[in-house]
Write an enzyme that holds these catalytic residues in place. Structure first.
Site, PDB file in Angstrom:
ATOM      1  N   GLY A  42       1.846  -0.986   3.534  1.00 18.08           N
ATOM      2  CA  GLY A  42       1.178  -2.268   3.342  1.00 18.08           C
ATOM      3  C   GLY A  42       1.800  -3.285   4.270  1.00 18.08           C
ATOM      4  N   ASN A  45       0.833  -1.205   0.000  1.00 16.18           N
ATOM      5  CA  ASN A  45       0.000   0.000   0.000  1.00 16.18           C
ATOM      6  C   ASN A  45       0.865   1.250   0.000  1.00 16.18           C
ATOM      7  OD1 ASN A  45      -2.604  -1.186   0.207  1.00 16.18           O
ATOM      8  ND2 ASN A  45      -2.327  -1.463   2.406  1.00 16.18           N
ATOM      9  N   ASP A  77       4.364  -4.637  12.116  1.00 19.54           N
ATOM     10  CA  ASP A  77       4.954  -5.288  10.940  1.00 19.54           C
ATOM     11  C   ASP A  77       6.457  -5.463  11.121  1.00 19.54           C
ATOM     12  OD1 ASP A  77       2.422  -5.256   9.784  1.00 19.54           O
ATOM     13  OD2 ASP A  77       2.768  -3.300   8.866  1.00 19.54           O
ATOM     14  N   GLY A  84       7.101   7.527   9.737  1.00 19.58           N
ATOM     15  CA  GLY A  84       6.973   6.657   8.575  1.00 19.58           C
ATOM     16  C   GLY A  84       7.047   5.197   8.957  1.00 19.58           C
ATOM     17  N   GLY A 103       5.188  -5.017  26.167  1.00 17.96           N
ATOM     18  CA  GLY A 103       5.980  -6.148  25.714  1.00 17.96           C
ATOM     19  C   GLY A 103       5.140  -7.194  25.012  1.00 17.96           C
ATOM     20  N   ASN A 138       5.707  -4.087   4.331  1.00 15.42           N
ATOM     21  CA  ASN A 138       6.430  -3.667   5.535  1.00 15.42           C
ATOM     22  C   ASN A 138       7.189  -4.836   6.156  1.00 15.42           C
ATOM     23  OD1 ASN A 138       5.341  -1.101   5.269  1.00 15.42           O
ATOM     24  ND2 ASN A 138       3.834  -1.369   6.900  1.00 15.42           N
ATOM     25  N   GLU A 151      -4.570  -8.840   4.706  1.00 18.07           N
ATOM     26  CA  GLU A 151      -4.888  -7.704   3.848  1.00 18.07           C
ATOM     27  C   GLU A 151      -5.156  -8.112   2.400  1.00 18.07           C
ATOM     28  OE1 GLU A 151      -3.129  -3.697   5.962  1.00 18.07           O
ATOM     29  OE2 GLU A 151      -1.968  -4.561   4.326  1.00 18.07           O
TER      30      GLU A 151
END
Length: 322
Positions: A46, A18, A269, A304, A237, A50, A146
């Site tokens: 995405g 994505n 991710d 980001g 954690g 990632n 996804e």
């Protein structure tokens, strides 16, 4: 640039790419409310892309199977993934536009996300069959939700048939068929997803709970056919529930790595990609989780997603300092 190459088996990530359209704001809006933003960026994202980039930057031998549009966002994504040393030979160009995620990030690094699948919605079992050359030799097959469930199921079956460890990140949450649960070797969930998976009335304890309470949760997962589970607890954690481990070592608490977070987007991710790298290198699940905890925390210290992911040296430096 990818991290120093590790002695690992191949990791195959099957799923989404994505473009992340991210706006930063002091606080997230309530329903019907408009708030002012203080910055905007378009970044590669995405969950699957990632995870592939996170694994590649940590030295993994990674291939990505996915689909993008014939557009600027698709070009950006392929360049970012390839720049992390990931094989993109099985990222197909679709007639649909590249998938997008619209993300709002507040001053504390928390976020909310809306996804439009685009080309990701075209990824099919036929794409999985077309990637047999990389799947047949895989050590780990990493999956999320996804893309369409038949595609996830086909990839899990291919990974199982190849003798790979099938790692399923149950996000974004959806009910999965029993067949997929049976094919899953390691399930990665947060506490909310864990409770949804275990069903009505299920209680998932917090980080302060005793091992005996978590052992009950482990038994419930094992009863559903999932014998190895990683439950992430955000800033608290994670917990490793490993029915394959010796008695007394089936519940392991992994302490959080303390950092000053600026953007938590994609941290999960990063965790998944890091787990995949260490499993492909032969680590036990608890060892992989400890490594991944550091990688995910470091990923939150910059804005980001993919560009914020650490390399092996970053993680090892932090582990030596702890």
């Amino acid at each position: 640039m990818s991290g120093e190459a590790q002695n690992t088996g191949r990791i195959v990530v099957v799923g989404s790419l994505n473009a992340d359209l991210t706006i930063y704001c002091e606080r997230l809006p309530q329903p019907g409310e408009t708030v002012h933003g203080n910055g905007f960026a378009v970044n590669p994202g995405g969950k699957s892309a990632n995870q592939a980039v996170a694994a590649g930057r940590l030295g993994g031998h990674v291939s990505l199977v996915g689909a993008v549009g014939d557009d600027a966002n698709g070009n950006m994504l392929q360049a970012s993934v390839a720049g992390a040393g990931v094989d993109v030979g099985h990222v197909r160009t679709s007639s649909e536009p590249t998938g997008v995620a619209v993300i709002a990030v507040d001053a504390h690094g928390e976020n909310n996300i809306i996804i439009s699948a685009g080309a990701n919605g075209t990824l099919s079992p036929a794409d999985v069959a077309g990637a047999a050359d990389v799947l047949d030799g895989a050590a780990v097959v990493s999956l999320c939700l996804e893309v369409a469930m038949p595609t996830v199921l086909a990839a899990a079956q291919a990974g199982h048939d190849a003798g790979a460890t099938v790692l399923l990140n149950l996000s974004p949450y959806a009910h999965i068929p029993a067949e997929l649960a049976e094919l899953t070797d390691v399930l990665l969930v947060n506490a909310h997803e864990a409770a949804l998976f275990l069903g009505p009335g299920a209680s998932v304890p917090g980080a302060e709970a005793h091992a005996a309470q978590w052992d009950t949760v482990r038994e419930r997962f094992a009863g559903r056919g999932i014998r190895q589970v990683l439950v992430t607890l955000g800033a608290h954690g994670s917990v490793v529930l490993d029915s394959e481990a010796a008695p007394g070592a089936q519940v392991t608490f992994v302490a959080p790595t303390r950092v000053d977070a600026v953007d938590t987007t994609g941290a999960g991710d990063a965790f998944t990609g890091a787990v995949a790298v260490r499993l492909a290198a032969g680590d036990a699940l608890a060892e992989a989780a400890a490594f991944a905890s550091v990688a995910a925390a470091l990923a939150t210290t910059r804005k980001g997603t993919q560009a914020a992911y650490p390399e092996t040296a970053d993680v090892e430096r932090r582990l030596r300092a702890s």
